[in-house]
Write a protein that holds these residues in place. Structure first.
Motif, mmCIF file in Angstrom:
data_model
loop_
_atom_site.group_PDB
_atom_site.id
_atom_site.type_symbol
_atom_site.label_atom_id
_atom_site.label_comp_id
_atom_site.label_asym_id
_atom_site.label_seq_id
_atom_site.Cartn_x
_atom_site.Cartn_y
_atom_site.Cartn_z
ATOM 1 N N ALA A 48 0.917 -1.146 0.282
ATOM 2 C CA ALA A 48 -0.263 -0.140 -0.102
ATOM 3 C C ALA A 48 1.210 1.092 0.293
ATOM 4 O O ALA A 48 2.100 1.090 0.147
ATOM 5 C CB ALA A 48 -0.821 0.387 1.185
ATOM 6 N N PHE A 49 0.404 2.138 -0.450
ATOM 7 C CA PHE A 49 0.961 3.902 -0.390
ATOM 8 C C PHE A 49 0.884 4.511 1.216
ATOM 9 O O PHE A 49 -0.698 4.862 0.857
ATOM 10 C CB PHE A 49 0.436 4.560 -1.411
ATOM 11 N N SER A 50 1.393 4.279 1.811
ATOM 12 C CA SER A 50 1.146 5.227 2.723
ATOM 13 C C SER A 50 2.446 6.201 3.785
ATOM 14 O O SER A 50 4.099 5.989 3.436
ATOM 15 C CB SER A 50 1.239 4.452 3.834
ATOM 16 N N ASP A 51 2.317 7.392 4.031
ATOM 17 C CA ASP A 51 3.023 8.231 4.446
ATOM 18 C C ASP A 51 3.769 8.797 3.660
ATOM 19 O O ASP A 51 5.511 8.224 3.619
ATOM 20 C CB ASP A 51 3.684 8.284 5.932
ATOM 21 N N GLY A 52 3.972 8.374 1.879
ATOM 22 C CA GLY A 52 4.802 8.472 0.975
ATOM 23 C C GLY A 52 5.794 7.863 0.962
ATOM 24 O O GLY A 52 6.481 8.278 -0.361
ATOM 25 N N SER A 53 5.706 6.733 0.616
ATOM 26 C CA SER A 53 6.094 5.482 0.714
ATOM 27 C C SER A 53 5.083 4.113 0.691
ATOM 28 O O SER A 53 4.172 4.295 0.961
ATOM 29 C CB SER A 53 7.316 4.823 2.057
#
Length: 226
Positions: A48-53
């Motif tokens: 997944a995509f989370s906090d820019g990563s």
């Protein structure tokens, strides 16, 4: 389903069936295939995509060798941005995917020697049914015959990002129409124009976020489309 990953689908679309040579920008295709592997992992609920990563949500292998190698790399590394992963993954990925498709009997490796010592490899199609199924899905999507499923919408979005219209055998107004329709599908899925409309998206928000981030990274790497 074709039984091959999105990256393999992109490669088949990006190579001429008879000559076995790439038809467009090699770096664009390499970036697109790297993005496609990550999208497949998102579709499988692994990243997944989370906090820019890009982050791991489930480390369980998918059963696809190439995707699982990437999954292991992400799991054993520190978090990186989508742009960073595209650059990390694209080197050597094309050869792995070509080898996988050869092993499956979809294409064949023709090794030609030029000037007595230079080896040039071509990859003409052996089994046209795989690409035929991919193109049939895209035709349905591009003509509006049916609402694209999550996977086809994801493929359309990556294709739009890497400017793959020539690989569809289209030029002039037809190519422009295809480009606009690919972008329309991407917007309908909620991951175009630099933003994600999670309420309107036709696919899972977790997948839309990954594709949106990857599409922006590809645009940055290739420059803004004219």
């Amino acid at each position: 389903m074709t039984g091959v990953g999105l990256a393999e689908e992109l490669l088949l679309l990006g190579y001429d069936d008879e000559s076995g040579k790439a038809t467009g920008s090699r770096i664009a295709l390499d970036l697109g295939m790297a993005a496609a592997v990550l999208v497949d992992l998102a579709l499988a609920g692994r990243v997944a995509f989370s906090d820019g990563s890009i982050v791991i949500t489930d480390p369980t292998p998918t059963g696809d060798v190439i995707a699982d190698d990437v999954l292991a790399k992400i799991a054993n590394d520190t978090p990186h941005t989508p742009a960073s992963w595209l650059q990390r993954l694209r080197h050597g990925l094309r050869d792995r995917i070509l080898g996988d498709l050869c092993d499956r009997g979809v294409i064949t490796d023709v090794d030609e020697t030029r000037l007595d010592h230079i080896h040039v490899h071509r990859y003409p199609v052996l089994d046209p049914s795989v690409e035929a199924e991919i193109r049939a899905r895209l035709v349905d999507a591009l003509t509006g015959e049916r609402v694209p499923d999550e996977r086809t919408a994801a493929l359309a979005a990556v294709m739009a990002a890497i400017r793959v219209e020539p690989s569809l055998g289209l030029t002039g107004p037809a190519a422009e129409d295809a480009r606009n329709r690919l972008l329309e599908i991407a917007r309908g899925a909620g991951f175009a124009d630099g933003g994600v409309d999670l309420e309107e998206s036709t696919i899972r928000p977790s997948v839309a976020l990954v594709i949106a981030a990857l599409s922006r990274a590809i645009e940055t790497a290739l420059g803004i489309r004219a």
